[in-house]
Design an enzyme around this catalytic site. Structure first.
Site, mmCIF file in Angstrom:
data_model
loop_
_atom_site.group_PDB
_atom_site.id
_atom_site.type_symbol
_atom_site.label_atom_id
_atom_site.label_comp_id
_atom_site.label_asym_id
_atom_site.label_seq_id
_atom_site.Cartn_x
_atom_site.Cartn_y
_atom_site.Cartn_z
ATOM 1 N N GLY A 143 0.836 -1.190 0.000
ATOM 2 C CA GLY A 143 0.000 0.000 0.000
ATOM 3 C C GLY A 143 0.870 1.237 0.000
ATOM 4 N N THR A 144 0.228 2.332 -0.339
ATOM 5 C CA THR A 144 0.978 3.584 -0.329
ATOM 6 C C THR A 144 0.096 4.682 0.244
ATOM 7 O OG1 THR A 144 2.195 5.128 -1.694
ATOM 8 C CG2 THR A 144 0.354 4.039 -2.750
ATOM 9 N N ARG A 186 0.158 9.047 1.910
ATOM 10 C CA ARG A 186 0.709 10.391 1.679
ATOM 11 C C ARG A 186 2.137 10.498 2.180
ATOM 12 N NH1 ARG A 186 -3.032 13.705 5.011
ATOM 13 N NH2 ARG A 186 -3.326 11.640 5.911
ATOM 14 N N PHE A 187 2.456 9.746 3.220
ATOM 15 C CA PHE A 187 3.755 9.964 3.851
ATOM 16 C C PHE A 187 4.766 8.863 3.581
ATOM 17 C CE2 PHE A 187 0.427 11.813 6.628
ATOM 18 C CZ PHE A 187 0.656 13.137 6.262
ATOM 19 N N ASN A 196 -7.129 9.631 11.536
ATOM 20 C CA ASN A 196 -7.062 9.183 10.142
ATOM 21 C C ASN A 196 -7.833 7.875 10.007
ATOM 22 O OD1 ASN A 196 -6.349 9.293 7.483
ATOM 23 N ND2 ASN A 196 -4.245 8.560 7.782
#
Ligand SMILES: Nc1ncnc2c1ncn2[C@@H]1O[C@H](COP(=O)(O)OP(=O)(O)OP(=O)(O)O)[C@@H](O)[C@H]1O
Length: 499
Positions: free
Chosen positions: A163-164, A166-167, A281
């Site tokens: 997974g990817t 924002r950080f 989040n």
């Protein structure tokens, strides 16, 4: 409370390293001495829970932090049990070899000691770790455990990307020596500030003893070529809640599964909120499902935005489906005070998403029609409940009213949500339209007994009970057989007329 007892027991076993972080990059924390001590305060606050278990266990943790031996010694049966029972710990001990320690603050006397770290090569030392001399407790100063440089290729076989965000990004890897499959969370350098990385690691590590929070292995790392920081987590072999819901093709995962997911997620969030921490989040992507079918093992992940209640942060440009109304109305760089109620809103959205397979709206702003309609109903300006909420029971509607309300002070706590979801029925128990079609088709397709109809008796329609899951396909069969029958009849009528 039993769960919390277990959590604190695990905390006492893990002997977490004291560490605090500097203010974040993108957000401006209000850096008073109290607020920089946020991690410490997780354990040092006034006991808020009444149960004896909690008092006892929080005392154990606090004792450890203050360099007193815990009341039940390191030799407690509990501790021995975990060490012998959990072979994972042994694998963890071997996980981090071939590394060179770099102590950022050069606090030699506060060298990291953890049962999961191979530094304890000597068995005696591993069973009875020496007391940790916490500079932080003594001085209240900023300090942290060392970040270890690792030659990734030497220690792990790094595989596909999981997974990817924002950080950073998460990759599946295998620890070469133990053959253990793990997830590595990478934070590219120089984009990621060390303080942000350290903070996320700290929260992940400190919270992970909870059974519904992703397990994080002790120690922070840096790749030997200096391109990334990273830490290691347990690998979730299945999917995130987002993938699980998307796989239902907008049908949702159903009431029973939603309840299971929420029992786990709310337990984790209640735990965080009790420690005055806000996840910030929460979304379906950050809820990991470990089993393919029964939602029996569910864990919350991604503590990158986690902050203490009342921390002042700067609002980021990024808005998503889960953001509460007050966040959507905020402009970039506006200051916000962190509040538990933003998690509650996100949970309301996730609840809707699990039940319906889609989001109630794209953005909680009156510029977005579906949200505007909901708000109008909520404020009693329009008596008509938006159609998408029709299938929900009164109790479920109450949950929405108490989570998806722009008045954040009116929102429920995680505990209120948990109680409601555990006890109440979430969908209206009304006659489904299918039933009516079913009766109608049955009437058409079954020839009426001529004697009965001619004698004027009431004709009973024979309704064959159908299992819930088969209802749709049975309905389709009825439709096709009825159409065939009608075609045959009309053919006969035509040929009779022609004759
Ligand atoms: N331990 C794990 N095992 C398997 N997959 C994982 C694991 N942790 C994360 N993932 C997958 O990677 C995705 C991104 O992870 P994560 O949310 O931690 O990254 P992030 O960079 O913090 O993202 P965000 O943009 O939400 O801040 C998750 O949605 C999930 O699908």
């Amino acid at each position: 409370m039993e769960t919390l007892g277990r959590v604190w027991n695990r905390l006492s076993i893990r002997r977490p390293t004291l560490a605090v972080s500097e203010p974040p990059i993108e957000e401006e924390d209000d850096v008073t001495p109290e607020k920089t001590q946020e991690v410490f305060q997780m354990f040092n606050g006034k006991p808020r829970r009444k149960s004896e278990t909690f008092h006892h266990n929080s005392r154990v943790v606090l004792n450890q932090l203050q360099n007193h031996p815990p009341r039940n010694s390191t030799q407690s049966p509990q501790r021995r049990h975990r060490m012998s029972e959990n072979s994972l710990d042994n694998s963890r001990n071997t996980l981090f070899q071939n590394s060179t320690d770099t102590n950022i603050f050069a606090d030699g006397e506060d060298a990291h000691r953890d049962m999961n770290v191979p530094a304890c090569s000597n068995e005696e030392e591993r069973v009875n770790p020496p007391r940790r001399n916490s500079l932080f407790v003594k001085r209240g100063s900023l300090t942290m455990e060392p970040i270890t440089k690792v030659d990734l290729e030497e220690v792990y076989t790094v595989n596909k990307q999981l997974g990817t965000g924002r950080f950073g990004y998460i990759k599946l890897a295998e620890h070469k020596e133990s053959k253990l499959r793990i997830a590595i969370k990478f934070f590219p350098r120089p984009q990621t500030k060390q303080a942000d990385f350290v903070r996320e690691y700290n929260y992940s590590f400190f919270l992970c003893p909870h059974p519904n929070i992703i397990d994080t292995y002790a120690k922070m790392y840096q790749s030997s070529d200096d391109t990334a920081f990273f830490f290691v987590q347990e690998f979730c072999p299945k999917a995130s809640l987002r993938e699980a819901v998307e796989a239902t093709n907008q049908a949702g995962i159903g009431e029973a599964n939603t309840k299971k997911v929420f029992a786990a997620v709310l337990s984790a969030i209640e735990f965080m909120h009790d420690e005055n921490l806000v996840h910030r989040n929460l979304k379906a992507e950050n809820i990991l499902i470990f089993d393919a079918h029964d939602y029996g093992k569910v864990k919350v992940t991604d503590f990158g935005l986690t902050r203490k209640v009342d921390t002042t942060v700067k609002y980021l440009e990024y808005v998503n489906n889960y953001h509460a109304a007050e966040l959507c109305d905020t402009v970039v760089n506006e200051k916000l005070v962190v509040n538990k109620s933003t998690d509650i809103w996100a949970l309301g959205i996730i609840f809707f998403y699990c039940m319906k397979g889609k989001f109630p709206w794209q953005k909680a702003s009156i510029m977005c029609k579906p949200y505007w309609e909901w708000e109008q109903w909520l404020k009693r300006k329009n008596p008509a409940l938006p159609k998408k909420f029709n299938p929900f029971s009164e109790k479920a509607l109450k949950l929405f009213k108490k989570s998806l309300t722009p008045r954040f002070k009116d929102r429920w706590t995680a505990k209120d949500m948990r109680k409601c979801l555990a006890k109440e029925k979430l969908l209206k128990s009304v006659k489904r339209p299918d039933d009516e079609y079913y009766v109608m088709i049955d009437t058409v397709s079954r020839p009426r007994p001529s004697a009965a109809s001619s004698s004027g008796e009431k004709v009973e329609t024979a309704v064959v009970p159908v299992e819930q899951g088969k209802r749709k396909s049975t309905l389709q069969q009825w439709i096709s057989s009825t159409l065939t029958a009608m075609a045959e009849i009309s053919e006969q009528v035509v040929s009779a007329r022609d004759d």
